[in-house]
Every structure is written in structure tokens, then in C-alpha cells.
Design a protein around this motif. Structure first.
Motif, mmCIF file in Angstrom:
data_model
loop_
_atom_site.group_PDB
_atom_site.id
_atom_site.type_symbol
_atom_site.label_atom_id
_atom_site.label_comp_id
_atom_site.label_asym_id
_atom_site.label_seq_id
_atom_site.Cartn_x
_atom_site.Cartn_y
_atom_site.Cartn_z
ATOM 1 N N ASP A 76 2.731 0.201 -5.302
ATOM 2 C CA ASP A 76 1.995 1.402 -5.682
ATOM 3 C C ASP A 76 0.510 1.269 -5.348
ATOM 4 O O ASP A 76 -0.089 2.184 -4.775
ATOM 5 N N MET A 77 -0.072 0.137 -5.696
ATOM 6 C CA MET A 77 -1.493 -0.076 -5.435
ATOM 7 C C MET A 77 -1.749 -0.232 -3.934
ATOM 8 O O MET A 77 -2.752 0.258 -3.423
ATOM 9 N N ILE A 121 -4.355 2.017 -1.642
ATOM 10 C CA ILE A 121 -5.370 1.446 -0.740
ATOM 11 C C ILE A 121 -5.150 1.944 0.683
ATOM 12 O O ILE A 121 -6.099 2.341 1.369
ATOM 13 N N ASP A 122 -3.899 1.939 1.115
ATOM 14 C CA ASP A 122 -3.596 2.424 2.465
ATOM 15 C C ASP A 122 -3.971 3.895 2.631
ATOM 16 O O ASP A 122 -4.494 4.291 3.677
ATOM 17 N N SER A 123 -3.733 4.675 1.578
ATOM 18 C CA SER A 123 -4.027 6.113 1.689
ATOM 19 C C SER A 123 -5.526 6.365 1.844
ATOM 20 O O SER A 123 -5.927 7.179 2.671
ATOM 21 N N ILE A 124 -6.350 5.678 1.079
ATOM 22 C CA ILE A 124 -7.797 5.907 1.205
ATOM 23 C C ILE A 124 -8.305 5.372 2.542
ATOM 24 O O ILE A 124 -9.174 5.970 3.169
ATOM 25 N N ASN A 125 -7.745 4.263 2.994
ATOM 26 C CA ASN A 125 -8.152 3.712 4.290
ATOM 27 C C ASN A 125 -7.749 4.634 5.445
ATOM 28 O O ASN A 125 -8.414 4.680 6.479
ATOM 29 N N PHE A 126 -6.670 5.373 5.259
ATOM 30 C CA PHE A 126 -6.214 6.292 6.289
ATOM 31 C C PHE A 126 -7.074 7.562 6.333
ATOM 32 O O PHE A 126 -7.480 8.017 7.398
ATOM 33 N N PHE A 127 -7.341 8.139 5.139
ATOM 34 C CA PHE A 127 -8.046 9.416 5.077
ATOM 35 C C PHE A 127 -9.568 9.299 5.179
ATOM 36 O O PHE A 127 -10.221 10.194 5.709
ATOM 37 N N SER A 137 -7.744 7.867 -9.845
ATOM 38 C CA SER A 137 -6.315 7.587 -9.737
ATOM 39 C C SER A 137 -6.030 6.086 -9.867
ATOM 40 O O SER A 137 -5.116 5.676 -10.584
ATOM 41 N N VAL A 138 -6.812 5.284 -9.179
ATOM 42 C CA VAL A 138 -6.640 3.827 -9.228
ATOM 43 C C VAL A 138 -6.903 3.306 -10.647
ATOM 44 O O VAL A 138 -6.147 2.488 -11.171
ATOM 45 N N LEU A 139 -7.960 3.802 -11.284
ATOM 46 C CA LEU A 139 -8.278 3.370 -12.645
ATOM 47 C C LEU A 139 -7.168 3.743 -13.620
ATOM 48 O O LEU A 139 -6.821 2.952 -14.505
ATOM 49 N N CYS A 140 -6.598 4.929 -13.474
ATOM 50 C CA CYS A 140 -5.476 5.330 -14.335
ATOM 51 C C CYS A 140 -4.283 4.403 -14.154
ATOM 52 O O CYS A 140 -3.629 4.019 -15.128
ATOM 53 N N LYS A 141 -4.026 4.043 -12.916
ATOM 54 C CA LYS A 141 -2.914 3.121 -12.661
ATOM 55 C C LYS A 141 -3.191 1.744 -13.239
ATOM 56 O O LYS A 141 -2.293 1.099 -13.791
#
Length: 94
Positions: free
Chosen positions: A2-3, A7-13, A32-36
Motif C-alpha cells: 500500500d505504501m 510512493i509510486d503514485s506521487i513519483n509518477f504524477f 493520505s500517507v499520514l492517515c495510512k
């Protein structure tokens, strides 16, 4: 996983945004990361409590078995009472 996905999503966008758009993209991602992280921390704490309880019960049973194996019937009843009060006294409650 999940994490890593986060990370991959932010690096992509992120490379597709410029200036303030990056800030606007990063802020919800950080939330979102902090909630997770909070969720995983709570889950970890729950699992630790369960494991602590299981370990405590296993030790308590082993001590009880050890005392009852080496004594006769009259002493066995006394050992159960003593072990139970010791278990209550030593129990981890946090």
C-alpha cells in the motif's frame, strides 16, 4: 504494498505538475500517507497487545503446569490461587 503504491503514485504524477500545482498535488498525498501511517500504527498496537496477552497466558500456563507437576493435590489448589493472583498483579494493561 500500500505504501509503495502511494510512493509510486506521487513519483509518477509529480513530474507532470509545475510550481504551485506540485504543492496542491503533494498536500493531499501527504494527508493520505499520514492517515495510512496512523491506521498502521493502530493496527500494530492492536497486534502487539494480542501477542503480549498470548505470551502472558503461555507463561502463566507454563508456571502453573510446572507447579502442579511437582506437587500433590492439596498443594495444587493453593498453587492455582497463588499463580492467578500473581498473574493479575503482573498483567500489562497499557
Amino acid at each position: 504494498d500500500d505504501m509503495n503504491h502511494e510512493i509510486d503514485s506521487i513519483n509518477f504524477f509529480l513530474p507532470h505538475f509545475a510550481g504551485h500545482e506540485k504543492i496542491d498535488a503533494i498536500q493531499p498525498w501527504i494527508r493520505s500517507v499520514l492517515c495510512k501511517i496512523v491506521h498502521y500504527k493502530a493496527e500494530h498496537s492492536k497486534l502487539l497487545k494480542e501477542a503480549t496477552t498470548l505470551l502472558e497466558l503461555a507463561i502463566w500456563k507454563a508456571k502453573l503446569d510446572e507447579k502442579t507437576d511437582s506437587s500433590h493435590e492439596g498443594k495444587r489448589k493453593k498453587a492455582k490461587i497463588d499463580v492467578e493472583s500473581m498473574r493479575t498483579e503482573k498483567r500489562i494493561s497499557s
